[in-house]
Design an enzyme around this catalytic site. Structure first.
Site, short mmCIF file in Angstrom:
data_model
loop_
_atom_site.label_atom_id
_atom_site.label_comp_id
_atom_site.label_asym_id
_atom_site.label_seq_id
_atom_site.Cartn_x
_atom_site.Cartn_y
_atom_site.Cartn_z
N GLY A 8 0.84 -1.19 0.00
CA GLY A 8 0.00 0.00 0.00
C GLY A 8 0.87 1.23 0.00
O GLY A 8 2.10 1.13 0.03
N GLY A 13 -1.86 2.48 6.35
CA GLY A 13 -2.34 1.56 7.39
C GLY A 13 -1.84 0.15 7.19
O GLY A 13 -2.27 -0.77 7.90
N LYS A 14 -0.90 -0.03 6.28
CA LYS A 14 -0.44 -1.39 5.98
C LYS A 14 0.30 -2.04 7.15
O LYS A 14 0.09 -3.22 7.42
CB LYS A 14 0.40 -1.43 4.70
CG LYS A 14 1.66 -0.59 4.74
CD LYS A 14 2.28 -0.46 3.35
CE LYS A 14 3.51 0.40 3.41
NZ LYS A 14 3.22 1.81 3.75
N HIS A 49 5.93 2.45 16.20
CA HIS A 49 5.77 1.03 15.86
C HIS A 49 6.01 0.16 17.09
O HIS A 49 5.26 -0.79 17.33
CB HIS A 49 6.74 0.63 14.73
CG HIS A 49 6.27 1.01 13.37
ND1 HIS A 49 5.92 0.08 12.43
CD2 HIS A 49 6.10 2.22 12.79
CE1 HIS A 49 5.55 0.69 11.33
NE2 HIS A 49 5.65 1.99 11.52
N GLU A 61 16.60 -6.62 14.40
CA GLU A 61 16.82 -5.53 13.46
C GLU A 61 17.66 -6.04 12.31
O GLU A 61 18.74 -6.59 12.51
CB GLU A 61 17.50 -4.36 14.17
CG GLU A 61 16.61 -3.74 15.23
CD GLU A 61 17.28 -2.60 15.98
OE1 GLU A 61 18.43 -2.22 15.65
OE2 GLU A 61 16.64 -2.08 16.92
#
Length: 179
Positions: A8, A13-14, A49, A61
């Site tokens: 998206g 909003g993905k 996030h 990471e």
């Protein structure tokens, strides 16, 4: 292996949708983060996030080598990779301007994406990969922007071909477009 691709636009909003998919499995989740906090704005995005994720999720990471997530994920049933577009950006932003559009670097990125995807095929996990769609915008006005769109477009296509399910998220609304 089950691969779900969530694509998206930026701020569509993905990531939130992908996080819901991962949480709804009720299984152990590893969040594979590609973002690097190189400035205050990115640091803030990463913190947002982190605040959304359940505390019991693992995190690794992986700013450059996606295939490392395959090793780190062995103890998890679900891996959420967020995101392929940031991963491609990490590679390209490390390249000096005189080497932009380097075929050797482009091929190295494709090989890393392929190694990651090949590693997934031997895995029993569900992998949810997030990416930004670059195919709906215009052609970038600079060389780096065009290289980014070309490379990410190819990586997205490689991933979508291998994915069992693909969702496109528009304005917070997910649409299943494959699977």
């Amino acid at each position: 292996m089950s691969l779900i691709l969530v694509t998206g636009g930026v701020r569509s909003g993905k990531s939130g949708f992908a996080e819901e998919l991962a949480a709804d499995t009720g299984k152990r989740v590893l969040y594979a983060a590609t973002g690097e906090a190189k400035d205050e704005e990115m640091r803030s995005r990463i913190e947002q996030h982190q605040a959304r994720r359940p505390a019991e999720w693992g995190c690794v990471e992986i700013p450059q080598y996606l295939s490392y997530s395959n090793q780190a994920a062995k103890e998890y049933e679900v891996v959420l990779l967020d995101c392929l577009s940031t991963w491609v950006s990490n590679w390209l932003m490390a390249v000096p301007e005189e080497d932009w559009r380097s075929e050797a670097i482009t091929q190295e990125i494709y090989q890393e994406a392929k190694a990651w995807l090949d590693g997934l095929s031997a895995s029993p996990q569900t992998v949810i990969a997030v990416t930004s769609e670059v195919g709906l915008g215009g052609v970038a006005m600079n060389k780096l922007g065009r290289w980014f769109a070309d490379v990410l477009g190819d990586v997205n296509q490689m991933t979508a071909r291998r994915a069992d399910t693909v969702y496109a998220v528009f304005s917070g609304i997910p649409w299943r477009i494959k699977g």
